[in-house]
Design a protein around this motif. Structure first.
Motif, PDB file in Angstrom:
ATOM      1  N   SER A  73       0.820  -1.117  -0.376  1.00  0.00           N
ATOM      2  CA  SER A  73       0.553  -0.089  -0.018  1.00  0.00           C
ATOM      3  C   SER A  73       0.895   1.362  -0.096  1.00  0.00           C
ATOM      4  CB  SER A  73      -0.932  -0.065   1.360  1.00  0.00           C
ATOM      5  OG  SER A  73      -1.919  -1.328   1.146  1.00  0.00           O
ATOM      6  N   PHE A 120       2.005   1.984  -3.426  1.00  0.00           N
ATOM      7  CA  PHE A 120       1.684   2.409  -4.563  1.00  0.00           C
ATOM      8  C   PHE A 120       1.204   3.893  -4.509  1.00  0.00           C
ATOM      9  CE2 PHE A 120      -2.626   2.999  -5.644  1.00  0.00           C
ATOM     10  CZ  PHE A 120      -2.767   2.874  -7.268  1.00  0.00           C
ATOM     11  N   TYR A 178       1.669   7.047  -6.701  1.00  0.00           N
ATOM     12  CA  TYR A 178       1.087   7.394  -7.777  1.00  0.00           C
ATOM     13  C   TYR A 178       0.926   8.774  -7.809  1.00  0.00           C
ATOM     14  CZ  TYR A 178      -3.753   7.187  -9.385  1.00  0.00           C
ATOM     15  OH  TYR A 178      -4.807   7.206 -10.933  1.00  0.00           O
ATOM     16  N   THR A 202      -3.559  -1.414  -4.285  1.00  0.00           N
ATOM     17  CA  THR A 202      -3.087  -1.604  -5.724  1.00  0.00           C
ATOM     18  C   THR A 202      -3.730  -1.620  -6.749  1.00  0.00           C
ATOM     19  OG1 THR A 202      -2.507  -3.783  -5.273  1.00  0.00           O
ATOM     20  CG2 THR A 202      -0.635  -1.884  -4.109  1.00  0.00           C
TER      21      THR A 202
END
Length: 285
Positions: free
Chosen positions: A169, A172, A176, A247
């Protein structure tokens, strides 16, 4: 009935009510003692975590953000064996503090979270000591491993959440971006709450067999109902896995969903054993 007999009956009834009330308050007093001892144990663990906070922060809390984290190295090694590039590209980010007492509050909150997590076995043991006198001999034997199994499942869930869900987590979400002009700089309390939520929530989810055992003992949950609801349980598990792991890839969601499904199947076995024990008691009666 004469007035004297009514008066005597009223006095007896009042005495019984007072005795029941005293018994209730006695139970509350006993429960208070268990809660106080549990709080003291949690406080001791929290103080120890506060003293050794430098190691806890650098190694445990910030661990999922470092490329040397065990999970990243294990996945990369597995990828080398399979001749595939499975190495995580860990994102380097900065934590910011926008409050004057933010770092001090971070240390206190972190110490309390560590204290609660480490004190769970003792808390469960005190809970067991409170409930144990109200159980019959057979019930005590049946639930004798409550503290051990509940603690084991909780820590297995914590380890799974910390080493599997949290690094995926963090990797990602921090990597992002919707625009190169936006830099991810989470606050320290936001990062801590995210790590704590993913870790402790998974620990609580892993208590599913214990919950099913309690519900099955009360006659609320049966193995027949759980087997009939297996297809719906799979859908719910996939939804939970999708929510817990932000994800987009199916591989990560599957890695999270498999242990949850295994827990569901274990819960069916637990429920079946409870029902079998209940039928044996009825046959003896």
């Amino acid at each position: 009935m004469s007035e004297d007999n009514k008066l005597v009956k009223a006095i007896k009834d009042k005495g019984k009510n007072l005795e029941a009330e005293m018994s209730f308050f006695d139970h509350l007093e006993v429960l208070r003692g268990h809660l106080i001892r549990s709080s003291i144990a949690i406080l001791i663990f929290a103080i120890a975590a506060f003293v050794y906070f430098d190691w806890i922060f650098d190694t445990l809390i910030m661990g999922p953000s470092k490329p040397t984290f065990w999970t990243y190295r294990a996945v990369c090694t597995l990828g080398n064996w399979l001749h595939r590039d499975m190495c995580f590209r860990t994102v380097h980010f900065r934590l910011i503090n926008n409050e004057m007492a933010g770092q001090f509050i971070l240390q206190i909150n972190s110490a309390l979270l560590i204290g609660v997590t480490a004190g769970i076995p003792y808390l469960l043991w005190e809970l067991w000591r409170f409930i144990k006198p109200a159980l019959h001999d057979k019930e005590r034997k049946a639930a004798s491993g409550f503290v051990f199994y509940a603690s084991l499942l909780f820590f297995l869930g914590v380890l799974f959440g910390y080493y599997i869900i949290t690094p995926v987590s963090v990797n990602f979400l921090m990597g992002y971006t919707v625009s190169p002009s936006i830099e991810n700089m989470p606050t320290i309390d936001n990062y801590l709450s995210s790590v704590a939520t993913l870790t402790l929530a998974t620990g609580l989810v892993f208590e599913l067999p214990i919950l099913i055992y309690i519900l099955a003992t009360m006659g609320i949950m049966t193995p027949k109902f759980m087997r009939a609801s297996r297809r719906y349980a799979i859908i719910i598990i996939l939804i939970i896995a999708a929510v817990v792991t932000p994800t987009p890839d199916m591989m990560t969601m599957t890695v999270v969903a498999i242990p949850l499904y295994v827990l569901f199947e274990v819960s069916i076995i637990v429920s079946a054993r409870v029902e079998k024990r209940r039928e044996a008691k009825l046959n003896e009666a």
